[in-house]
Write an enzyme that holds these catalytic residues in place. Structure first.
Site, PDB file in Angstrom:
ATOM      1  N   SER A 119       0.728   6.056  -0.774  1.00  0.00           N
ATOM      2  CA  SER A 119       1.546   6.940   0.061  1.00  0.00           C
ATOM      3  C   SER A 119       1.140   8.393  -0.120  1.00  0.00           C
ATOM      4  CB  SER A 119       3.020   6.833  -0.337  1.00  0.00           C
ATOM      5  OG  SER A 119       3.466   5.522  -0.196  1.00  0.00           O
ATOM      6  N   HIS A 140      -3.264   3.767   5.284  1.00  0.00           N
ATOM      7  CA  HIS A 140      -1.838   3.946   4.976  1.00  0.00           C
ATOM      8  C   HIS A 140      -0.999   3.301   6.066  1.00  0.00           C
ATOM      9  CE1 HIS A 140       1.744   6.801   4.176  1.00  0.00           C
ATOM     10  NE2 HIS A 140       1.854   5.696   3.479  1.00  0.00           N
ATOM     11  N   GLU A 152      -2.430   5.531   9.075  1.00  0.00           N
ATOM     12  CA  GLU A 152      -3.162   6.770   8.797  1.00  0.00           C
ATOM     13  C   GLU A 152      -4.447   6.340   8.099  1.00  0.00           C
ATOM     14  OE1 GLU A 152      -0.198  10.493   7.926  1.00  0.00           O
ATOM     15  OE2 GLU A 152      -0.264   8.982   6.370  1.00  0.00           O
ATOM     16  N   ASN A 190       3.930  11.574   5.303  1.00  0.00           N
ATOM     17  CA  ASN A 190       4.787  11.769   4.123  1.00  0.00           C
ATOM     18  C   ASN A 190       4.938  13.227   3.735  1.00  0.00           C
ATOM     19  OD1 ASN A 190       5.534   9.155   3.908  1.00  0.00           O
ATOM     20  ND2 ASN A 190       3.921   8.583   2.471  1.00  0.00           N
TER      21      ASN A 190
HETATM   22  P1  NAD Z   1       6.252  -2.712  -4.657  1.00  0.00           P
HETATM   23  O1  NAD Z   1       6.831  -2.233  -5.934  1.00  0.00           O
HETATM   24  O2  NAD Z   1       7.131  -3.403  -3.675  1.00  0.00           O
HETATM   25  O3  NAD Z   1       5.012  -3.687  -4.941  1.00  0.00           O
HETATM   26  C1  NAD Z   1       3.950  -3.371  -5.803  1.00  0.00           C
HETATM   27  C2  NAD Z   1       3.302  -4.657  -6.261  1.00  0.00           C
HETATM   28  O4  NAD Z   1       2.090  -4.337  -6.960  1.00  0.00           O
HETATM   29  C3  NAD Z   1       4.179  -5.476  -7.227  1.00  0.00           C
HETATM   30  O5  NAD Z   1       4.305  -6.806  -6.746  1.00  0.00           O
HETATM   31  C4  NAD Z   1       3.396  -5.415  -8.538  1.00  0.00           C
HETATM   32  O6  NAD Z   1       3.531  -6.588  -9.324  1.00  0.00           O
HETATM   33  C5  NAD Z   1       1.970  -5.249  -8.021  1.00  0.00           C
HETATM   34  N1  NAD Z   1       1.020  -4.728  -9.007  1.00  0.00           N
HETATM   35  C6  NAD Z   1       1.222  -3.764  -9.930  1.00  0.00           C
HETATM   36  N2  NAD Z   1       0.083  -3.606 -10.663  1.00  0.00           N
HETATM   37  C7  NAD Z   1      -0.832  -4.471 -10.165  1.00  0.00           C
HETATM   38  C8  NAD Z   1      -2.178  -4.770 -10.510  1.00  0.00           C
HETATM   39  N3  NAD Z   1      -2.812  -4.148 -11.496  1.00  0.00           N
HETATM   40  N4  NAD Z   1      -2.815  -5.734  -9.796  1.00  0.00           N
HETATM   41  C9  NAD Z   1      -2.193  -6.385  -8.793  1.00  0.00           C
HETATM   42  N5  NAD Z   1      -0.901  -6.133  -8.416  1.00  0.00           N
HETATM   43  C10 NAD Z   1      -0.243  -5.189  -9.104  1.00  0.00           C
HETATM   44  O7  NAD Z   1       5.549  -1.433  -4.004  1.00  0.00           O
HETATM   45  P2  NAD Z   1       5.264  -1.136  -2.439  1.00  0.00           P
HETATM   46  O8  NAD Z   1       6.417  -0.440  -1.859  1.00  0.00           O
HETATM   47  O9  NAD Z   1       4.709  -2.379  -1.805  1.00  0.00           O
HETATM   48  O10 NAD Z   1       4.100  -0.043  -2.591  1.00  0.00           O
HETATM   49  C11 NAD Z   1       2.753  -0.413  -2.768  1.00  0.00           C
HETATM   50  C12 NAD Z   1       1.874   0.740  -2.353  1.00  0.00           C
HETATM   51  O11 NAD Z   1       2.104   1.030  -0.969  1.00  0.00           O
HETATM   52  C13 NAD Z   1       2.158   2.047  -3.093  1.00  0.00           C
HETATM   53  O12 NAD Z   1       0.946   2.736  -3.293  1.00  0.00           O
HETATM   54  C14 NAD Z   1       3.076   2.783  -2.148  1.00  0.00           C
HETATM   55  O13 NAD Z   1       3.008   4.184  -2.319  1.00  0.00           O
HETATM   56  C15 NAD Z   1       2.483   2.383  -0.814  1.00  0.00           C
HETATM   57  N6  NAD Z   1       3.371   2.481   0.356  1.00  0.00           N
HETATM   58  C16 NAD Z   1       4.686   2.123   0.267  1.00  0.00           C
HETATM   59  C17 NAD Z   1       5.502   2.209   1.402  1.00  0.00           C
HETATM   60  C18 NAD Z   1       6.954   1.775   1.360  1.00  0.00           C
HETATM   61  O14 NAD Z   1       7.680   2.040   2.328  1.00  0.00           O
HETATM   62  N7  NAD Z   1       7.405   1.102   0.313  1.00  0.00           N
HETATM   63  C19 NAD Z   1       4.970   2.662   2.610  1.00  0.00           C
HETATM   64  C20 NAD Z   1       3.604   2.999   2.680  1.00  0.00           C
HETATM   65  C21 NAD Z   1       2.832   2.912   1.531  1.00  0.00           C
END
Ligand code: NAD
Length: 283
Positions: A119, A140, A152, A190
């Site tokens: 993000s 993104h 993005e 963001n």
């Molecule tokens: P989340 O907490 O729902 O999921 C993250 C997952 O990554 C978990 O299942 C965790 O076990 C796994 N993980 C952690 N370390 C790992 C590793 N070394 N190898 C493999 N898996 C691993 O988080 P999310 O909301 O899905 O966010 C994930 C990414 O997407 C982040 O970088 C976040 O900034 C980005 N993002 C989130 C959103 C949102 O609305 N939540 C929107 C756009 C981007």
């Protein structure tokens, strides 16, 4: 290079949505997480999401089964060696992502592209953790991935035109609308969205209005489809905080300081929908 097989790292909120979007578009997907439990939760989400489409007659049961069969969920990171593109969607943490990018670089095909769904973290920094920095890019996606059109596409300083063109074409092939963005803290969306949510949290903490009233005000007064506090619950308060910290560090400007209430709610484990409690309750 023809991008055929997609690797997705992280099966959480975003990872399982990304896996679903590519599988529905006909791509084989290798979905990886650190353990079986998050993979099972992720696949359950995909199943539930596609089942809703079947119930609404927007997808056949056969198409649903075919999409699910295209996803191989595995805790074995080495399985990603078969991917032409690996999209990292693991927890928003710089040290974790730098380590992951080094490992992915070591195991991926030489011609494979490695993308991050981060993000806010610098794509240039993540690219520098690999020996293929011209083949690293930001992809993104927005939450919920199967529904939201925008991607993005973030160019790090090292990203090649060839990598950009391949990812732009792929984004269109899965029905998304790519927008080219230069690497900068928080990118475009963001940079604007998270400070707005942060301001809503300040307003709530100051007692200007209830959470529901703040959300209603922005929905009804600005035509936003969802209020800022409900959106923060959907995004995850931990993710919102991580983005504010990256903006604050990146620009060294106090206007990006995280609302103290946000920090305290994350400390309490009130992470929004995923924990059942945020600015609203989800029990
Ligand atoms: P989340 O907490 O729902 O999921 C993250 C997952 O990554 C978990 O299942 C965790 O076990 C796994 N993980 C952690 N370390 C790992 C590793 N070394 N190898 C493999 N898996 C691993 O988080 P999310 O909301 O899905 O966010 C994930 C990414 O997407 C982040 O970088 C976040 O900034 C980005 N993002 C989130 C959103 C949102 O609305 N939540 C929107 C756009 C981007």
């Amino acid at each position: 290079m023809q991008i055929q097989t997609i690797g997705v790292v992280g099966a959480g909120t975003m990872g399982n949505g990304i896996a679903q979007a590519f599988a529905v578009a006909g791509y084989p997907v290798i979905l990886n997480d650190i353990a079986q439990a998050p993979l099972d939760r992720g696949m359950k989400n995909v199943d539930g999401s596609l089942e809703r489409l079947v119930k609404k007659d927007r997808m056949t049961a056969d198409a649903k089964a075919a999409a699910i069969s295209r996803i191989t969920a595995t805790p074995d990171i080495d399985a990603l060696a078969g991917a032409d593109l690996i999209i990292e969607a693991a927890t928003e943490n710089l040290a974790l992502k730098l380590d992951l990018f080094g490992r992915l670089d070591g195991l991926a095909k030489p011609e494979a592209i490695i993308a991050s769904n981060t993000s806010s973290i610098s794509i240039t920094k993540l690219a520098a953790a690999t020996k293929r920095s011209s083949q690293v890019i930001g992809m993104h996606f927005f939450n919920p991935v199967p529904v939201m059109q925008l991607v993005e596409v973030i160019r790090g300083l090292q990203t090649s035109d060839q990598t950009y063109t391949a990812i732009e074409a792929l984004s269109k092939a899965v029905g998304k609308a790519p927008v080219q963005v230069r690497n900068s803290p928080g990118f475009v969306v963001n940079r604007m969205l998270c400070p707005m949510i942060n301001e809503a949290i300040f307003a709530f903490a100051e007692g200007l209005a209830t959470a529901q009233e703040i959300d209603d005000a922005m929905r009804l007064g600005c035509n936003h489809p969802i209020g800022p506090l409900a959106l923060c619950d959907l995004i995850g308060l931990d993710v919102q905080l991580a983005v504010m910290q990256v903006l604050f560090e990146g620009f060294k400007d106090p206007k990006y300081r995280a609302a103290p209430l946000l920090v305290e709610m994350v400390e309490a484990g009130y992470l929004g929908r995923k924990s059942g409690r945020g600015f609203h309750s989800y029990t």
